[in-house]
Design a protein around this motif. Structure first.
Motif, PDB file in Angstrom:
ATOM      1  N   SER A 106       0.774  -1.101  -0.014  1.00 27.88           N
ATOM      2  CA  SER A 106      -0.045   0.017   0.069  1.00 27.88           C
ATOM      3  C   SER A 106       0.838   1.266   0.141  1.00 27.88           C
ATOM      4  CB  SER A 106      -0.902   0.155   1.313  1.00 27.88           C
ATOM      5  OG  SER A 106      -1.789  -1.074   1.031  1.00 27.88           O
ATOM      6  N   LEU A 107       2.062   1.301   0.566  1.00 27.12           N
ATOM      7  CA  LEU A 107       2.952   2.341   0.709  1.00 27.12           C
ATOM      8  C   LEU A 107       3.488   2.848  -0.675  1.00 27.12           C
ATOM      9  CD1 LEU A 107       4.022   1.828   4.172  1.00 27.12           C
ATOM     10  CD2 LEU A 107       2.328   3.336   3.425  1.00 27.12           C
ATOM     11  N   PHE A 108       4.293   1.723  -1.299  1.00 30.07           N
ATOM     12  CA  PHE A 108       4.903   2.152  -2.511  1.00 30.07           C
ATOM     13  C   PHE A 108       3.993   1.760  -3.794  1.00 30.07           C
ATOM     14  CE2 PHE A 108       8.004   0.901   0.677  1.00 30.07           C
ATOM     15  CZ  PHE A 108       9.268   1.479   0.430  1.00 30.07           C
ATOM     16  N   LYS A 109       4.344   2.616  -5.052  1.00 27.64           N
ATOM     17  CA  LYS A 109       3.883   2.464  -6.084  1.00 27.64           C
ATOM     18  C   LYS A 109       3.549   1.071  -6.621  1.00 27.64           C
ATOM     19  CE  LYS A 109       3.370   4.628 -10.612  1.00 27.64           C
ATOM     20  NZ  LYS A 109       4.175   5.453 -11.498  1.00 27.64           N
ATOM     21  N   SER A 110       4.967   0.281  -6.556  1.00 24.90           N
ATOM     22  CA  SER A 110       4.966  -1.042  -6.923  1.00 24.90           C
ATOM     23  C   SER A 110       5.791  -1.787  -6.136  1.00 24.90           C
ATOM     24  CB  SER A 110       5.385  -1.189  -8.218  1.00 24.90           C
ATOM     25  OG  SER A 110       6.518  -0.663  -8.508  1.00 24.90           O
ATOM     26  N   VAL A 111       5.826  -2.834  -5.804  1.00 19.08           N
ATOM     27  CA  VAL A 111       6.554  -3.897  -5.127  1.00 19.08           C
ATOM     28  C   VAL A 111       7.225  -5.041  -5.919  1.00 19.08           C
ATOM     29  CG1 VAL A 111       5.987  -3.090  -2.794  1.00 19.08           C
ATOM     30  CG2 VAL A 111       4.827  -5.150  -3.966  1.00 19.08           C
ATOM     31  N   PRO A 112       8.187  -5.491  -5.708  1.00 15.59           N
ATOM     32  CA  PRO A 112       8.755  -6.608  -6.659  1.00 15.59           C
ATOM     33  C   PRO A 112       8.159  -8.030  -6.153  1.00 15.59           C
ATOM     34  CG  PRO A 112      10.371  -6.081  -5.212  1.00 15.59           C
ATOM     35  CD  PRO A 112       9.227  -4.899  -5.032  1.00 15.59           C
ATOM     36  N   TYR A 113       7.042  -8.417  -5.450  1.00  9.15           N
ATOM     37  CA  TYR A 113       6.522  -9.578  -5.075  1.00  9.15           C
ATOM     38  C   TYR A 113       5.141  -9.406  -4.859  1.00  9.15           C
ATOM     39  CZ  TYR A 113       6.726  -7.089  -0.514  1.00  9.15           C
ATOM     40  OH  TYR A 113       6.417  -6.463   0.578  1.00  9.15           O
ATOM     41  N   ASP A 114       4.276 -10.409  -4.791  1.00  8.38           N
ATOM     42  CA  ASP A 114       3.189 -10.504  -4.336  1.00  8.38           C
ATOM     43  C   ASP A 114       2.982 -11.161  -3.194  1.00  8.38           C
ATOM     44  OD1 ASP A 114       0.105 -11.576  -3.963  1.00  8.38           O
ATOM     45  OD2 ASP A 114      -0.168 -10.792  -6.020  1.00  8.38           O
ATOM     46  N   PRO A 115       2.479 -10.751  -2.065  1.00 10.96           N
ATOM     47  CA  PRO A 115       2.714 -11.150  -0.526  1.00 10.96           C
ATOM     48  C   PRO A 115       1.660 -12.539  -0.566  1.00 10.96           C
ATOM     49  CG  PRO A 115       1.472  -9.330  -0.449  1.00 10.96           C
ATOM     50  CD  PRO A 115       1.897  -9.242  -1.942  1.00 10.96           C
ATOM     51  N   VAL A 116       0.841 -12.610  -1.433  1.00  5.71           N
ATOM     52  CA  VAL A 116      -0.259 -13.768  -1.314  1.00  5.71           C
ATOM     53  C   VAL A 116       0.254 -15.045  -2.352  1.00  5.71           C
ATOM     54  CG1 VAL A 116      -2.430 -14.526  -1.579  1.00  5.71           C
ATOM     55  CG2 VAL A 116      -2.069 -12.487  -0.735  1.00  5.71           C
ATOM     56  N   ARG A 117       0.652 -14.414  -3.457  1.00  3.03           N
ATOM     57  CA  ARG A 117       0.825 -15.511  -4.512  1.00  3.03           C
ATOM     58  C   ARG A 117       2.397 -16.043  -4.319  1.00  3.03           C
ATOM     59  NH1 ARG A 117       1.393 -12.478  -9.542  1.00  3.03           N
ATOM     60  NH2 ARG A 117       3.266 -12.180  -8.852  1.00  3.03           N
ATOM     61  N   ASP A 118       3.343 -14.905  -4.124  1.00  2.00           N
ATOM     62  CA  ASP A 118       4.682 -15.737  -4.112  1.00  2.00           C
ATOM     63  C   ASP A 118       5.119 -16.360  -2.746  1.00  2.00           C
ATOM     64  OD1 ASP A 118       4.908 -14.480  -6.580  1.00  2.00           O
ATOM     65  OD2 ASP A 118       5.716 -12.651  -5.938  1.00  2.00           O
ATOM     66  N   PHE A 119       4.537 -16.413  -1.605  1.00  2.00           N
ATOM     67  CA  PHE A 119       5.046 -16.846  -0.509  1.00  2.00           C
ATOM     68  C   PHE A 119       3.831 -17.574   0.295  1.00  2.00           C
ATOM     69  CE2 PHE A 119       7.618 -13.001  -1.148  1.00  2.00           C
ATOM     70  CZ  PHE A 119       8.737 -13.714  -1.118  1.00  2.00           C
ATOM     71  N   ALA A 120       4.154 -18.595   1.086  1.00  2.00           N
ATOM     72  CA  ALA A 120       3.334 -19.389   1.909  1.00  2.00           C
ATOM     73  C   ALA A 120       3.870 -19.276   3.195  1.00  2.00           C
ATOM     74  CB  ALA A 120       3.281 -20.750   1.385  1.00  2.00           C
ATOM     75  N   ALA A 121       2.943 -18.853   4.159  1.00  2.00           N
ATOM     76  CA  ALA A 121       3.329 -18.509   5.853  1.00  2.00           C
ATOM     77  C   ALA A 121       3.561 -19.712   6.483  1.00  2.00           C
ATOM     78  CB  ALA A 121       2.351 -17.919   6.445  1.00  2.00           C
ATOM     79  N   ILE A 122       4.745 -19.971   7.041  1.00  2.00           N
ATOM     80  CA  ILE A 122       4.837 -21.188   7.898  1.00  2.00           C
ATOM     81  C   ILE A 122       4.663 -21.091   9.383  1.00  2.00           C
ATOM     82  CG2 ILE A 122       6.711 -22.707   8.792  1.00  2.00           C
ATOM     83  CD1 ILE A 122       8.200 -22.023   5.832  1.00  2.00           C
TER      84      ILE A 122
END
Length: 256
Positions: A106-122
């Motif tokens: 939300s704070l940056f115009k763009s970020v180099p990752y998708d927090p939902v698609r690119d990672f799985a929480a452990i």
């Protein structure tokens, strides 16, 4: 391992730096001779870095696999997160995150990752609460006195943060809104140089995790900890960790 529930974004900013371990989608691979990399998107010596190294030692003991901790600081965690996102999705690369992981979207115009698609929480590892610290050279002895000083001397007091969009930065922005004060922001590339300049008197104040500030406050009065913004009452961790009700401050927590 299970995923961790998360407070609202602002709740994380004010209440805690939630340390969570993520991996690329897929189970963590275990195989003889295969090393595991834990990417920490912050400088060495910070809370996330310490947690990663403790966890890495435990993984090595339990699984018999080498673990490497890589510090990739910068851009409020975006640089290290990008490194982890681009790693092979084989479960051998872990990422230890804090709240900017989700805030940055939300704070940056763009970020180099998708927090939902690119990672799985452990797993959710810990919470590190934020406190306000000032250099002892400032002529203040209480939170109310600090606010009065800022209003009487608008402009000259600088505050440090490890970068724009970090909880340190946003906590001070919330503090300014709640108290009607104005403090100049100086963004650093990581927590270590920011804390060093606060201790050295080059910066007047800073929000920092309690576990960082308490040793400094106790060791030769290098900093004065005057306000904890994440709790209405005093916390049992230290007499220095005073809550809002003891300071006479506006209820910062209610500004969320």
């Amino acid at each position: 391992m299970c995923t961790a529930g998360a407070p609202t974004a602002v709740g994380l900013i004010v209440a805690a730096l939630a340390a969570i371990v993520l991996s690329s989608p897929g189970a963590v691979a275990q195989g003889p001779g295969r090393s595991i990399t834990i990417v920490v998107p912050y400088t060495p010596g910070t809370g996330p870095d310490i947690l990663a190294r403790i966890m890495g030692e435990e993984i090595q003991v339990r699984w018999g696999q080498p673990v490497v901790v890589e510090n990739k600081p910068g851009a409020s965690g975006n640089i290290g997160t990008r490194v982890a996102a681009r790693a092979p999705a084989d479960g051998n690369t872990l990422l230890l995150i804090t709240s900017p992981f989700t805030q940055n979207v939300s704070l940056f115009k763009s970020v180099p990752y998708d927090p939902v698609r690119d990672f799985a929480a452990i797993v959710h590892l810990s919470d590190a609460f934020m406190a306000l610290a000032v250099h002892p050279s400032l002529p203040v002895s209480s939170a109310q006195g600090f606010v009065a000083y800022l209003k009487a001397h608008p402009g000259p007091v600088d505050y440090a943060s490890p970068g724009r969009g970090t909880p340190h930065h946003l906590s001070m922005e919330l503090f300014e809104l709640a108290t009607g004060t104005d403090v100049k922001h100086v963004a650093y590339r990581g927590s270590a140089p920011a804390v060093e300049d606060l201790v050295g008197g080059h910066i007047g104040t800073m929000f920092m995790p309690v576990h960082v500030g308490l040793p400094l406050a106790k060791d030769g009065n290098k900093v004065d900890m005057i306000l904890v913004v994440w709790a209405a009452e005093r916390r049992p961790i230290s007499d220095l960790a005073r809550g809002e009700s003891e300071t006479g401050m506006p209820k910062v927590l209610e500004q969320r």
